[in-house]
Design an enzyme around this catalytic site. Structure first.
Site, short mmCIF file in Angstrom:
data_model
loop_
_atom_site.label_atom_id
_atom_site.label_comp_id
_atom_site.label_asym_id
_atom_site.label_seq_id
_atom_site.Cartn_x
_atom_site.Cartn_y
_atom_site.Cartn_z
N GLY A 123 0.67 -1.37 -0.50
CA GLY A 123 0.02 0.23 -0.14
C GLY A 123 0.63 1.78 -0.34
CB SER A 134 -4.21 8.03 6.17
OG SER A 134 -3.28 7.05 5.39
CG ASP A 163 1.95 -1.07 10.40
OD1 ASP A 163 0.16 -1.40 9.97
OD2 ASP A 163 2.32 -0.80 9.79
NE ARG A 195 2.97 -4.90 9.56
CZ ARG A 195 3.77 -4.40 9.51
NH1 ARG A 195 4.92 -5.25 10.39
NH2 ARG A 195 4.52 -3.92 8.97
C1 S3P Z 1 2.41 2.85 6.43
C2 S3P Z 1 0.96 3.86 7.05
C3 S3P Z 1 0.46 2.81 7.74
C4 S3P Z 1 0.84 1.79 8.13
C5 S3P Z 1 1.75 1.14 7.18
C6 S3P Z 1 2.67 2.30 6.70
C7 S3P Z 1 3.84 3.94 5.99
O1 S3P Z 1 -0.76 2.49 7.03
O2 S3P Z 1 -0.38 0.81 8.09
O3 S3P Z 1 1.72 0.44 7.32
O4 S3P Z 1 4.67 3.56 5.19
O5 S3P Z 1 2.92 5.49 5.49
P1 S3P Z 1 -2.08 3.72 6.90
O6 S3P Z 1 -1.29 5.83 6.84
O7 S3P Z 1 -2.82 3.71 5.96
O8 S3P Z 1 -2.38 3.90 7.91
#
Ligand code: S3P
Length: 435
Positions: free
Chosen positions: A99, A172, A321, A394
């Site tokens: 993501g 986020s 996380d 995880r």
């Molecule tokens: C992350 C932000 C978080 C986290 C992901 C890594 C990042 O997600 O859960 O594992 O590196 O910016 P969200 O921004 O969707 O909360």
């Protein structure tokens, strides 16, 4: 891969964690667009970060490395494209399971003078992208998503963007970072307001690389500049999210002493330490120091008697996380735990409220699902049984730690999922367990 585990009599030793996944993605992307050469040390071997490396390479960024996937802590040498700019990728960019890769690159690509497509695996193609599409469109971006339902693949036709003032509806770091990347190349200032503090690695790195960015008190202001960022050498701090499994293991195992070296302790990430200390965990933080604006420390954890806690509000983005592994601590704690305000967990690599509750319940945990969290009964002796990571890294590690205190044998299906963020997880477990 199937992993079979039995609880060891002791759990002791010292570990150095793989480099932080969030910082690693950012170090590659920002140095990829910067002017000059950079050296990145302690780059992790987990697949997500290599996905970002592959995407940046297919846009013309030269990244040299030793690419074997067996050990951690590699060194990358990145030649940033600087004024020359990125090249149009010949094929769709594949963010696979990551993501962070998809959302950060979408923010970057929105302003590039070419057409790009970003896709991902089945899990990533089911995750919400509306959260970046909406504000990027407000900046003038041209983005199309599948079936008009804001899911990947995303098609991005790069445009000149305008700065905006935007209040993020959810905390986020991926959304915030996508918008910061877009704002770097927009016309005019961008102001972002967060509902609570999410991880701030983007802000710290961009500032260190000469970007005009101010942040603090939930407000980030980005002033675009004509010249590219300056490249930055960095030794990536150990990943506190990877450390969290051993912090819980050390606290709940009856005969444990674990030392974790070089762990990143950025306050936007240390919620796991706050939660465990509140539960009564015996955790000591030693030898705090700095690496390019990021605090690092060694952490010592020993066998502890845990009690349940109430978790919610501003703490959630700081442990987002780590909630699956916290449920293991909560299951064996002497009293119950309630986790609220964590609906975001439903949009991770799996719906982590459902998958965590289902799989740990198979091991005897008493977990009630809420729409935005969980109620965990506590006082449980976990039982070894067959369970499944569902392909979620995880969850695989959470089940692995639960097995260390369970009665009998635990059999974990799809245990290779750990490779996404912590490919040496099972080896590190062996290091701590006597043979
Ligand atoms: C992350 C932000 C978080 C986290 C992901 C890594 C990042 O997600 O859960 O594992 O590196 O910016 P969200 O921004 O969707 O909360």
């Amino acid at each position: 891969m199937i992993k079979k585990l039995k609880a060891p009599s002791t759990l002791s030793g010292k570990l150095t964690l793989p480099g932080d996944k969030s910082i690693s993605h950012r170090a590659v992307i920002f140095n990829g667009i910067a002017r000059g050469e950079s050296k990145i040390e302690n780059f992790p071997s987990g697949e997500d970060c290599w996905t970002t490396v592959a995407c940046m390479r297919s846009m013309g960024v030269k990244i040299k490395s030793s690419e074997g996937k067996t050990d951690d802590g590699k060194t990358l040498v990145i030649s940033g494209v600087g004024e020359e700019g990125l090249k149009e990728p010949g094929e769709a960019l594949d963010a696979k399971n990551s993501g962070t890769t998809m959302r950060l690159l979408a923010g970057l690509l929105a302003s590039q003078p070419f057409l790009s497509i970003i896709t991902g695996d089945k899990s990533l193609r089911s995750r919400p992208m509306e959260r970046i599409i909406k504000p990027l469109r407000a900046m003038g971006a041209e983005i199309y998503s599948k079936g008009n339902n804001s899911k990947a693949p995303l098609i991005i036709n790069g445009k000149q963007l305008q700065g905006i003032t935007y209040s993020l509806p959810i905390a986020s770091a991926q959304v915030k970072s996508a918008l910061i990347l877009a704002a770097l190349h927009a016309k005019g200032t961008t102001i972002l307001v967060e509902p609570s503090q999410s991880r701030d690695h983007t802000e710290r790195l961009i500032k260190n690389m000469g970007g005009q960015i101010e942040f603090g008190n939930l407000i980030t202001t980005i002033t675009p500049q004509n010249s590219p960022l300056k490249s930055l050498d960095i030794c990536i701090p150990g990943d506190i999210s990877s450390a969290s499994y051993w912090l819980v293991a050390g606290a709940i195992h009856p005969n444990a002493r674990i030392k974790l070296s070089n762990v990143g302790v950025n306050p936007s990430r240390t919620g796991i330490i706050d939660v465990l200390q509140k539960m009564g965990a015996n955790i000591k933080i030693e030898n705090q120091r700095w690496e390019k604006g990021e605090p690092i420390a060694d952490i010592l954890v020993k066998t502890s008697k845990l009690r349940g806690v109430q978790i919610g509000g501003d703490l959630i983005p700081r442990i987002i996380d780590e909630i699956p592994i916290i449920t293991v601590a909560a299951s064996v704690a002497q009293t119950g735990t309630v986790i609220k305000d964590a609906a975001e967990l439903r949009f991770k690599e799996t719906d982590r409220i459902t998958t965590t509750a289902q799989e740990l319940s198979k091991m005897g945990a008493s977990i009630e699902e809420l729409s935005n969290g969980m109620i965990i009964k506590g006082g449980t002796q976990l039982q070894g049984t067959e369970c499944d990571s569902k392909g979620d890294h995880r969850l695989a590690m959470t089940l692995g730690i639960a097995a260390l205190v369970a009665k009998g044998e635990t059999i974990i299906h799809n245990a290779e999922a750990v490779n996404i963020s912590y490919s040496t997880f099972w080896q590190d477990m062996e290091t701590l367990c006597p043979s």
